[in-house]
Structures are given as C-alpha cells and as structure tokens.
Design a protein around this motif. Sequence first.
Motif, PDB file in Angstrom:
ATOM      1  N   ALA A 176      -4.679   3.829   3.377  1.00 54.78           N
ATOM      2  CA  ALA A 176      -3.913   4.047   2.339  1.00 54.78           C
ATOM      3  C   ALA A 176      -4.711   4.829   0.882  1.00 54.78           C
ATOM      4  N   SER A 177      -4.005   5.215   0.028  1.00 60.05           N
ATOM      5  CA  SER A 177      -4.784   5.901  -1.187  1.00 60.05           C
ATOM      6  C   SER A 177      -4.503   4.991  -2.413  1.00 60.05           C
ATOM      7  N   LYS A 178      -3.787   3.802  -2.335  1.00 61.47           N
ATOM      8  CA  LYS A 178      -3.380   3.041  -3.399  1.00 61.47           C
ATOM      9  C   LYS A 178      -2.992   1.654  -2.955  1.00 61.47           C
ATOM     10  N   ILE A 179      -3.408   0.693  -3.448  1.00 57.35           N
ATOM     11  CA  ILE A 179      -2.914  -0.747  -2.999  1.00 57.35           C
ATOM     12  C   ILE A 179      -2.708  -1.548  -4.236  1.00 57.35           C
ATOM     13  N   ARG A 180      -1.981  -2.474  -3.840  1.00 54.82           N
ATOM     14  CA  ARG A 180      -1.442  -3.403  -4.958  1.00 54.82           C
ATOM     15  C   ARG A 180      -1.709  -4.903  -4.310  1.00 54.82           C
ATOM     16  N   ILE A 181      -2.181  -5.694  -5.074  1.00 55.43           N
ATOM     17  CA  ILE A 181      -2.276  -6.955  -4.800  1.00 55.43           C
ATOM     18  C   ILE A 181      -1.350  -7.854  -5.850  1.00 55.43           C
ATOM     19  N   TYR A 182      -0.502  -8.645  -5.150  1.00 59.33           N
ATOM     20  CA  TYR A 182       0.347  -9.486  -5.707  1.00 59.33           C
ATOM     21  C   TYR A 182       0.082 -10.919  -5.710  1.00 59.33           C
ATOM     22  N   PRO A 183      -0.520 -11.822  -6.779  1.00 61.91           N
ATOM     23  CA  PRO A 183      -0.751 -12.851  -6.798  1.00 61.91           C
ATOM     24  C   PRO A 183       0.455 -13.919  -6.498  1.00 61.91           C
ATOM     25  N   TYR A 204       0.799  -1.066   0.058  1.00 61.95           N
ATOM     26  CA  TYR A 204       0.091   0.011   0.072  1.00 61.95           C
ATOM     27  C   TYR A 204       0.908   1.382  -0.021  1.00 61.95           C
ATOM     28  N   TRP A 205       0.217   2.229  -0.375  1.00 63.70           N
ATOM     29  CA  TRP A 205       0.869   3.637  -0.492  1.00 63.70           C
ATOM     30  C   TRP A 205       0.093   4.767  -0.020  1.00 63.70           C
ATOM     31  N   ARG A 206       0.426   5.778   0.769  1.00 62.25           N
ATOM     32  CA  ARG A 206      -0.243   6.918   0.894  1.00 62.25           C
ATOM     33  C   ARG A 206       0.678   8.066   0.733  1.00 62.25           C
ATOM     34  N   PRO A 207      -0.034   9.253   0.639  1.00 58.96           N
ATOM     35  CA  PRO A 207       0.739  10.326   0.785  1.00 58.96           C
ATOM     36  C   PRO A 207       1.827  10.489   1.922  1.00 58.96           C
ATOM     37  N   GLY A 208       3.077  11.057   1.629  1.00 58.81           N
ATOM     38  CA  GLY A 208       4.118  11.007   2.529  1.00 58.81           C
ATOM     39  C   GLY A 208       5.052   9.814   2.496  1.00 58.81           C
ATOM     40  N   PHE A 209       4.478   8.918   1.917  1.00 57.23           N
ATOM     41  CA  PHE A 209       5.397   7.395   1.922  1.00 57.23           C
ATOM     42  C   PHE A 209       6.432   7.983   0.880  1.00 57.23           C
ATOM     43  N   THR A 210       7.554   7.287   0.798  1.00 57.65           N
ATOM     44  CA  THR A 210       8.530   7.361  -0.198  1.00 57.65           C
ATOM     45  C   THR A 210       9.002   6.310  -1.071  1.00 57.65           C
ATOM     46  N   LYS A 211       8.272   5.217  -0.534  1.00 56.88           N
ATOM     47  CA  LYS A 211       8.037   3.762  -1.229  1.00 56.88           C
ATOM     48  C   LYS A 211       6.744   2.968  -0.837  1.00 56.88           C
ATOM     49  N   TRP A 212       6.464   2.132  -1.540  1.00 56.08           N
ATOM     50  CA  TRP A 212       5.381   1.142  -1.389  1.00 56.08           C
ATOM     51  C   TRP A 212       5.846   0.282   0.203  1.00 56.08           C
ATOM     52  N   LYS A 213       4.867  -0.077   0.798  1.00 55.37           N
ATOM     53  CA  LYS A 213       4.847  -0.756   2.050  1.00 55.37           C
ATOM     54  C   LYS A 213       4.334  -2.013   2.039  1.00 55.37           C
ATOM     55  N   ARG A 214       5.014  -3.371   2.447  1.00 53.04           N
ATOM     56  CA  ARG A 214       4.289  -4.409   2.351  1.00 53.04           C
ATOM     57  C   ARG A 214       3.443  -4.684   3.515  1.00 53.04           C
ATOM     58  N   TRP A 215       2.352  -5.206   3.474  1.00 55.56           N
ATOM     59  CA  TRP A 215       1.282  -5.442   4.606  1.00 55.56           C
ATOM     60  C   TRP A 215       1.669  -6.724   5.146  1.00 55.56           C
ATOM     61  N   LYS A 216       1.669  -6.642   6.675  1.00 60.47           N
ATOM     62  CA  LYS A 216       1.890  -7.941   7.217  1.00 60.47           C
ATOM     63  C   LYS A 216       0.873  -8.086   8.198  1.00 60.47           C
ATOM     64  N   ASN A 217       0.214  -9.267   8.918  1.00 62.80           N
ATOM     65  CA  ASN A 217      -0.655  -9.326   9.701  1.00 62.80           C
ATOM     66  C   ASN A 217      -0.144  -9.256  11.176  1.00 62.80           C
ATOM     67  N   THR A 218      -0.843  -9.471  11.906  1.00 62.69           N
ATOM     68  CA  THR A 218      -0.425  -9.304  13.160  1.00 62.69           C
ATOM     69  C   THR A 218       0.555 -10.402  14.003  1.00 62.69           C
ATOM     70  N   ARG A 219       0.765 -11.622  13.327  1.00 63.39           N
ATOM     71  CA  ARG A 219       1.688 -12.472  13.483  1.00 63.39           C
ATOM     72  C   ARG A 219       2.967 -12.503  12.335  1.00 63.39           C
ATOM     73  N   ASP A 220       2.961 -11.248  11.660  1.00 65.42           N
ATOM     74  CA  ASP A 220       4.086 -11.016  10.887  1.00 65.42           C
ATOM     75  C   ASP A 220       4.336 -11.927   9.506  1.00 65.42           C
ATOM     76  N   ASN A 221       2.941 -12.368   9.139  1.00 60.18           N
ATOM     77  CA  ASN A 221       2.736 -13.189   8.109  1.00 60.18           C
ATOM     78  C   ASN A 221       2.247 -12.186   6.957  1.00 60.18           C
ATOM     79  N   GLU A 222       2.871 -12.205   5.562  1.00 60.10           N
ATOM     80  CA  GLU A 222       2.481 -11.345   4.500  1.00 60.10           C
ATOM     81  C   GLU A 222       1.644 -11.823   3.518  1.00 60.10           C
TER      82      GLU A 222
END
Length: 114
Positions: free
Chosen positions: A85-92, A45-63
């Motif tokens: 976020a204002s943008k999201i990417r889904i990676y199969p 995901y990305w939002r204003p203020g980010f300099t790069k995309w951030k990978r989402w991880k759940n509360t158990r650190d699994n992405e």
Amino acid sequence: MVSRGLKEYLQIDLLKMHVITAIKTQGRFGKGQGREYTEAYALEYWRPGFTKWKRWKNTRDNEILSGNINTYSEVEQALQPIIFASKIRIYPYSQYDRTVCLRAEIIGCEWEGK
C-alpha cells in the motif's frame, strides 16, 4: 469517542508503495492523568489502481487486531497477509464508547517491485 462503528481513523500517507509487515501501537501515558489507549483496531489500505479503500483481514477472515491494555506498553501485531500500500488507515475499535489516544509505527519497507 470511538466505538464499534469504525468512523474515526488515523491516516498515514507513505507517499510511495510499501510492503507493510506489522503495526506497533501505544497509548498516551500523560503522567498518569488518563487511561487513553486503543484496545483494538481495524486497518484499511489504498494503493494506486484502487477505486476505494480495502479493509485488511487476516488469514482467518478476522479484521479486528488486538491493541493495547495500558497507556504505556507498545504492542506489535505482525500482519498475515502482509499489505502492499501507499496509504493506510488505522480505525480504533471498542465494544463500548470511550476516548482513545493512539501512537502508531508502521513496520515495512518501500517496495522496489513493479
């Protein structure tokens, strides 16, 4: 073709900041002519203020999130933690090289906060 490399993605521009609480995925039925669906996926995901995309991880650190097991059923994955976020990417994602089709619905709402 997708595999464990997480190179191909579907990008969704929400145009404004949103609170994203879940993702729904579905494959392509194609009148039984194919078995194309996404078994698992990762999110960035990305939002204003980010300099790069951030990978989402759940509360158990699994992405990696579980996806579909067939071409026609819809699978909803609640996100913990939620995403702002204002943008999201889904990676199969797949353990093995395969062709996938992906339909997705983003569940959430526009964020009214500052």
